[in-house]
Design an enzyme around this catalytic site. Structure first.
Site, PDB file in Angstrom:
ATOM      1  N   HIS A 141      -7.104  -7.678  12.737  1.00 36.98           N
ATOM      2  CA  HIS A 141      -5.893  -7.343  11.970  1.00 36.98           C
ATOM      3  C   HIS A 141      -5.430  -5.905  12.228  1.00 36.98           C
ATOM      4  CE1 HIS A 141      -2.972  -6.908   8.790  1.00 36.98           C
ATOM      5  NE2 HIS A 141      -3.728  -6.010   8.167  1.00 36.98           N
ATOM      6  N   HIS A 169      -5.845   1.819   8.686  1.00 41.22           N
ATOM      7  CA  HIS A 169      -5.070   1.673   7.441  1.00 41.22           C
ATOM      8  C   HIS A 169      -5.823   0.980   6.299  1.00 41.22           C
ATOM      9  CE1 HIS A 169      -3.982  -2.416   8.932  1.00 41.22           C
ATOM     10  NE2 HIS A 169      -3.734  -2.690   7.656  1.00 41.22           N
ATOM     11  N   ASP A 170      -6.835   0.158   6.621  1.00 42.68           N
ATOM     12  CA  ASP A 170      -7.577  -0.538   5.556  1.00 42.68           C
ATOM     13  C   ASP A 170      -8.995   0.006   5.349  1.00 42.68           C
ATOM     14  OD1 ASP A 170      -5.711  -2.302   4.591  1.00 42.68           O
ATOM     15  OD2 ASP A 170      -6.152  -3.872   6.048  1.00 42.68           O
ATOM     16  N   ASP A 214       2.149  -3.896   9.109  1.00 40.59           N
ATOM     17  CA  ASP A 214       1.052  -4.601   8.421  1.00 40.59           C
ATOM     18  C   ASP A 214       1.583  -5.908   7.822  1.00 40.59           C
ATOM     19  OD1 ASP A 214      -1.436  -5.031   7.050  1.00 40.59           O
ATOM     20  OD2 ASP A 214      -0.597  -4.113   5.254  1.00 40.59           O
ATOM     21  N   GLU A 261      -9.820   1.737   1.843  1.00 42.72           N
ATOM     22  CA  GLU A 261      -9.738   0.780   0.735  1.00 42.72           C
ATOM     23  C   GLU A 261     -10.879  -0.244   0.768  1.00 42.72           C
ATOM     24  OE1 GLU A 261      -6.816  -2.616  -1.095  1.00 42.72           O
ATOM     25  OE2 GLU A 261      -6.305  -1.714   0.815  1.00 42.72           O
ATOM     26  N   ASP A 262     -11.220  -0.729   1.991  1.00 46.82           N
ATOM     27  CA  ASP A 262     -12.174  -1.842   2.110  1.00 46.82           C
ATOM     28  C   ASP A 262     -13.624  -1.416   2.341  1.00 46.82           C
ATOM     29  OD1 ASP A 262     -10.029  -3.449   1.805  1.00 46.82           O
ATOM     30  OD2 ASP A 262      -9.849  -4.041   3.893  1.00 46.82           O
TER      31      ASP A 262
END
Length: 739
Positions: free
Chosen positions: A61, A86-87, A156, A90-91
């Site tokens: 992704h 970008h993630d 995204d 957060e993840d």
């Protein structure tokens, strides 16, 4: 997974990473490649134990988002690295924003932080306001930090839309509605036209799957014929362009599925009747000095061969759009009597049209011209940071301004100003300055006095007449169309209302004192109930403007003194009187309720919404309102997109289960060529053949062409379809459609 499968997946990941470097629009230096490599390794480590709903490794992704950012949007290495990361924050608990800043520097960290904030917004829970609208507002505030945050967020969203097949249907519809509601208009405003088109088509695939498949099938069916037509059209032009030694390419550009659907709905036509389903794009090579001259030379060649439609000329070269888009658009009459849109662009203009922001900066030299995007962002800040504007209203107004076409008008000094199409002289006043808008008394357009509601046209010269004593009133909201003007007027009216309410409160205190009643929380609540108002502010405001007078207050005092009267009055005010019509409606609902809600298929009380007038058989959903219980809307209702996007938590699945007992009112329109006995033929089909009750019938004829409206009462959609099909068979009828 077996070792063999893991090895195969690792090879695919490595291939996707190499492809990312290969397809980058900007030239990557060795430093850039090192930065991207480091970002890829951190993302690979951060997502090593994660998989997407489809089962594939999560790293695919961020790699796909980075590829969209690099290839389709054309951003730099910093943005590509941020897209890969970008993630991660957060993840993954192993990485914080501070870690990202230490590893990649302040810019990448700021972009990743902006993206993380947007993602975490949806995890907040607050049922009093529209979560989604408030999230969009906060998301747009990040534009001020770095516009790349929004651009990566759009990339995204595009990849999520491309890979949404493995999601639950209700989630698909929610995400698709949200995309149409805000992300597609944002992509349009930032100048990412290709991405905007893809987002719209993918959204339609999930919001109206049958319509999407039908149009897609018809496009494929007619593709060969269209390709042949474009080739035939191009051949005529090629000879003349070659003769003038142009370096160029000619491309056919089919219209998107979404825009075909939009035309079918707005113009009430079938697929075959949408005449400009494709456009021809002529892209020519030129240095910047000769661009304009060559564009008009090509225009001259095209119009030598094909007759232009003078009303459809769009000169975006002399006055580029606010997004920086430049091109010359003309619509000409092509072979076989078909209208064809011809877009004329230089290679530079084409890159700006396809890449938007990135190409705009690639071709920008120094500070020679004002940056439209920066200018737009600065103008946006005022509206974004206005805390008094309701979040949903704000998003609605903001969205309208995103898609608005532009007009260009002049100030008295000859300065050129860009405004949305449909803007009025009052909008222009607020565009110049808030203070000018607040004290507007009138306007002159091209030297003539005009009302504040006067709609401006491109080329108008506008002068605003101001007066210190002028101030906004409620009527101004009918004259203003832009978000900026409306926000300022609403804010001023609210302030005005508060001042009147403050004065009203003091007046009320004095008047109640004369009636031997103390102004306190209890008496205020009693007054609010007595006058059927919503808040104490409403009460004080009405006293301030004099709509609640002494007599009314005396009535209140006497009813308050009489406990028995007060008791009955409260009972009456809580239970509105029930009309005979309401009783009949309630009986019908309880006996013949044909709608069920939710997974459990429960029978609940509901009302049919007036905006789309659903009838049994329509695809519908329930919407839980604050004061009117469940309202039922059609899936393709004009308000469905906004409701699903802003209030997803209030949406209830609904379906018809038995519509044999209840009757529903609907309206159909017919048009065609008038002849003797036509009305008789129509009434026969409706009343005699199908035993349907006709409520009203009205026809108008104009030089042999007729149009009519028929109101019917039908039991279900199948019966209505039968009527429409039979009416189409009547000699002379051209179009039949349901309103």
């Amino acid at each position: 997974m077996s070792e063999e499968e893991i090895e195969k997946e690792n090879k695919l990941i490595a291939k996707a990473y190499k492809n990312l470097l290969k397809v980058s629009y900007t030239t990557l230096t060795n430093e850039d490649k090192k930065l991207i490599r480091k970002a890829f390794e951190v993302a690979l480590d951060g997502h090593k134990d994660q998989r997407r709903k489809s089962g594939e490794a999560y790293i695919f992704h961020p790699l796909a988002v980075a590829r969209i950012v690099a290839q389709e949007i054309g951003l730099d290495a910093t943005s590509i690295a941020a897209a890969l990361l970008h993630d991660v924050v957060e993840d993954c608990e192993d990485y914080s924003i501070d870690d990202i800043e230490q590893l990649f520097g302040e810019t990448v960290a700021r972009i990743v932080d902006g993206l993380t904030k947007i993602s975490s917004l949806s995890k907040e829970q607050d049922m009093d306001v529209s979560l989604q609208a408030e999230n969009f507002r906060k998301m747009l505030l990040t534009l001020n930090d770095d516009v790349r945050v929004i651009i990566i967020k759009i990339a995204d969203r595009l990849h999520n839309m491309q890979t949404m097949d493995s999601m639950r249907p209700d989630k698909q519809v929610k995400i698709a509605s949200e995309t149409l509601y805000i992300y597609a208009p944002l992509a349009h405003r930032i100048g990412l036209y290709n991405i905007k088109t893809e987002l719209e088509d993918l959204s339609l695939k999930y919001t109206e799957p049958d319509v999407y498949k039908d149009i897609l099938f018809k496009i494929k069916e007619s593709k060969e014929e269209q390709d042949k037509y474009i080739e035939q059209f191009s051949e005529v032009l090629k000879k003349s362009l070659d003769k003038e030694d142009f370096e160029y390419t000619i491309k056919g550009r089919p219209k998107s599925i979404f825009s075909i659907r939009k035309k079918m709905v707005t113009q009430g036509v079938s697929f075959d009747e949408v005449y400009d389903k494709f456009a021809i794009r002529i892209i020519y090579k030129s240095d910047e000095q000769n661009e304009k001259f060559l564009a008009w030379k090509i225009y001259s060649i095209v119009t030598d061969h094909f007759r232009p439609n003078p009303l459809r000329l769009r000169d975006w070269i002399t006055s580029p759009k606010g997004t920086g888009y430049e091109a010359l658009h003309i619509t000409v009459m092509g072979p076989k009597g078909n209208w064809v849109e011809v877009q004329i662009r230089s290679e530079r203009m084409n890159e700006i049209a396809e890449k938007g922001y990135a190409a705009h900066y690639k071709y920008k030299q120094g500070a020679e011209k004002e940056d439209n995007l920066e200018n737009w962002i600065n103008r946006l800040q005022e509206a974004l940071e206005n805390p008094s504007l309701n979040a949903v209203d704000f998003v609605e107004q903001f969205k309208l301004n995103l898609y608005a076409q532009e007009i260009f008008v002049f100030t008295p000094a000859g300065e050129l100003k860009s405004l949305p199409k449909g803007a009025t002289s009052l909008d222009f006043a607020f565009h110049i300055h808030t203070e000018v808008g607040m004290h507007t008394r009138g306007a002159r357009v091209n030297g003539k006095l005009v009302p504040l509601s006067h709609e401006l046209q491109s080329g108008d010269q506008v002068e605003i007449i101001t007066s210190e004593s002028s101030k906004p009133n409620a009527n101004w909201l009918n004259y203003a169309t832009t978000a900026r003007a409306r926000a300022k007027i609403k804010s001023a009216l609210r302030e005005d209302r508060k001042l009147i309410a403050e004065e009203g409160k003091e007046v009320l205190r004095r008047k109640l004192k004369q009636l031997k009643i103390t102004l306190n929380e209890s008496s205020v609540n009693d007054l609010v109930r007595h006058f059927n108002l919503k808040t104490s502010l409403d009460l004080f405001y009405r006293v301030g403007i004099g709509s609640i007078d002494n007599t009314m207050l005396k009535d209140f005092a006497s009813s308050r003194n009489n406990a028995l009267v007060s008791f009955f009055k409260n009972r009456i005010s809580r239970k509105p009187s029930i009309s005979k019509e309401q009783i009949e409606k309630d009986e019908i609902t309880s006996n013949f309720d044909s709608l069920v809600f939710g997974k459990e298929e429960e029978k609940l009380d509901y009302k049919l919404s007036n905006c789309c007038n659903p009838i049994p058989g329509d695809d519908v959903f329930g919407f839980l309102t604050v004061s009117e219980g469940i309202k039922v809307h059609k899936n393709n209702c004009p308000n469905a997109l906004s409701l699903r996007s802003n209030y997803a938590y209030r949406i209830m699945p609904a379906k018809w289960i038995d519509s044999s007992q209840q009757e529903y009112a609907t309206e159909i329109t017919v048009s065609g060529i008038d002849h003797m006995g036509l009305v008789n033929d129509i009434t026969k089909v409706i009343s005699n053949n199908l035993n349907v009750n006709m409520k009203s019938l009205s026809f108008e004829t104009d030089d042999g062409i007729f149009s009519g409206k028929i109101k019917l009462v039908v039991k279900n959609k199948a019966l209505l379809k039968k009527i429409l099909d039979n009416l189409k068979k009547i000699n002379g009828i051209d179009k039949v459609s349901r309103v």
